[in-house]
Design an enzyme around this catalytic site. Structure first.
Site, PDB file in Angstrom:
ATOM      1  N   ASP A  82      17.550 -33.407 -28.398  1.00 48.25           N
ATOM      2  CA  ASP A  82      16.765 -34.407 -27.543  1.00 48.25           C
ATOM      3  C   ASP A  82      16.775 -35.514 -28.063  1.00 48.25           C
ATOM      4  O   ASP A  82      16.827 -35.821 -29.403  1.00 48.25           O
ATOM      5  CB  ASP A  82      15.384 -33.996 -27.828  1.00 48.25           C
ATOM      6  CG  ASP A  82      14.321 -34.719 -26.738  1.00 48.25           C
ATOM      7  OD1 ASP A  82      14.749 -35.072 -25.607  1.00 48.25           O
ATOM      8  OD2 ASP A  82      12.974 -34.866 -27.052  1.00 48.25           O
ATOM      9  N   HIS A  83      17.061 -36.794 -27.297  1.00 49.61           N
ATOM     10  CA  HIS A  83      17.154 -38.031 -27.783  1.00 49.61           C
ATOM     11  C   HIS A  83      18.320 -38.365 -29.034  1.00 49.61           C
ATOM     12  O   HIS A  83      17.819 -38.778 -30.163  1.00 49.61           O
ATOM     13  CB  HIS A  83      16.051 -38.648 -28.093  1.00 49.61           C
ATOM     14  CG  HIS A  83      15.150 -38.954 -27.119  1.00 49.61           C
ATOM     15  ND1 HIS A  83      15.257 -39.943 -26.172  1.00 49.61           N
ATOM     16  CD2 HIS A  83      14.179 -38.194 -26.487  1.00 49.61           C
ATOM     17  CE1 HIS A  83      14.556 -39.674 -25.074  1.00 49.61           C
ATOM     18  NE2 HIS A  83      13.485 -38.822 -25.449  1.00 49.61           N
ATOM     19  N   ALA A 210       6.199 -36.422 -20.197  1.00 52.20           N
ATOM     20  CA  ALA A 210       5.120 -35.756 -19.252  1.00 52.20           C
ATOM     21  C   ALA A 210       3.864 -35.705 -19.767  1.00 52.20           C
ATOM     22  O   ALA A 210       3.091 -35.180 -18.829  1.00 52.20           O
ATOM     23  CB  ALA A 210       5.783 -34.510 -18.449  1.00 52.20           C
ATOM     24  N   VAL A 231       7.985 -32.152 -22.271  1.00 51.63           N
ATOM     25  CA  VAL A 231       6.475 -32.181 -22.923  1.00 51.63           C
ATOM     26  C   VAL A 231       6.431 -31.836 -24.429  1.00 51.63           C
ATOM     27  O   VAL A 231       7.117 -30.979 -24.936  1.00 51.63           O
ATOM     28  CB  VAL A 231       5.735 -31.215 -22.117  1.00 51.63           C
ATOM     29  CG1 VAL A 231       4.516 -31.109 -22.938  1.00 51.63           C
ATOM     30  CG2 VAL A 231       5.938 -30.990 -20.971  1.00 51.63           C
TER      31      VAL A 231
END
Ligand code: 13P
Length: 284
Positions: A82-83, A210, A231
């Site tokens: 992620d990222h 989210a 999330v």
């Protein structure tokens, strides 16, 4: 069991009109909660970890824990970057057995973003890994990534079409008004922009930030082409609030096998609710 790429998972979601929830995990307990809830609800899920999480838990540990969870529950699992921004770091982690990467250089000028993403796509596709990239920029904070309101900007639909065509990415993260972390005011999502992006881009779309978005808004995003919903914050709050409450009620407690149990149970409730929001239950 092998940790799969997110390519087929997201294509299935796109074909069948639901979204795969991507839950940020941090350690053994949080991986366990997501895997067992996914198995119980027969839901595809993505286990997402930021660079900070890999630093905290260790790449080899996380790969082993997630692969063991897939084996134990007999479900396909994606462990995702992620990222991530550093190309060498992405190479190292993909070579360590992770088959799903987000290269996030959305803060760079368009041409630099395209060039970097192209290189990561070439490498990852050769390794059987899928690639997500972002155009536009979300505000808020996700670990070390902090974007203030002045730098946040929404995705341009025409640029999105060019970006996807030139990079060959498998999925596109869009900025349509969500932000990482908690919202001070009710977020207003730009559904018209999302529809315009969808009309020009065929790959699955990804909704970051989210936590705190009402279910009805996420559902509308799914109708408009979002196939992956990220999330993190709501899970962390449920986990830590339950642990704090337990320790306040049992000030002498010192055994992690006690105080982690209510934390995991509280997180499980949120994971189950988000799976239902994404309509991914029963899709495995
Ligand atoms: P939230 O922390 O707002 O849920 O965002 C999660 C996310 O987008 C991870 O990439």
């Amino acid at each position: 069991m092998y940790l799969i790429s997110s390519h087929e998972m997201l294509k299935d979601a796109q074909r069948r009109g639901y979204a795969v929830p991507a839950f940020n995990i941090h350690n053994l307990e949080t991986v366990e909660v997501v895997a067992r809830t996914a198995a119980k609800l027969h839901s595809p899920v993505i286990l997402a970890a930021t660079p900070g999480t890999y630093r905290h838990a260790g790449v080899e540990y996380l790969v082993s824990i997630c692969a063991s969870a897939a084996h134990q529950y007999r479900i396909p699992l994606v462990l995702h970057l992620d990222h991530h921004e550093d190309e060498q770091d992405i190479h190292y982690k993909v070579e360590a057995g992770i088959h799903s990467a987000m290269i996030d250089v959305s803060h760079l000028p368009f041409e630099e973003n395209v060039a970097k993403v192209q290189r990561v796509v070439t490498f990852c596709h050769r390794m059987g890994a899928s690639v997500e990239a972002e155009l536009g920029q979300l505000g808020g904070q996700e670990d070390d990534l902090i974007v203030d309101a002045a730098n946040a900007h929404l995705t341009d639909p025409d640029k999105a079409a060019e970006f996807v065509a030139r990079t060959g990415i498998d999925s596109l993260a869009v900025a349509i008004g969500t932000a990482h972390g908690l919202y001070k005011e009710e977020p207003r999502l730009d559904f018209d922009r999302l529809a315009a992006i969808r009309a020009r881009v065929a790959v699955p779309l990804v909704l970051h930030g989210a936590s705190g978005i009402p279910d009805r808004d996420v559902r509308r995003c799914i109708e408009l082409g979002v196939c992956k919903v990220n999330v993190a914050t709501e899970l962390k709050i449920a986990f830590s609030d339950a642990m704090k409450a337990f320790l306040a009620a049992h000030p002498d407690a010192s055994d992690p096998r006690q105080y982690l149990v209510p934390a995991m149970a509280a997180m499980e409730e949120v994971v189950a609710a988000k799976i239902r929001m994404c309509m991914s239950d029963g899709k495995l």
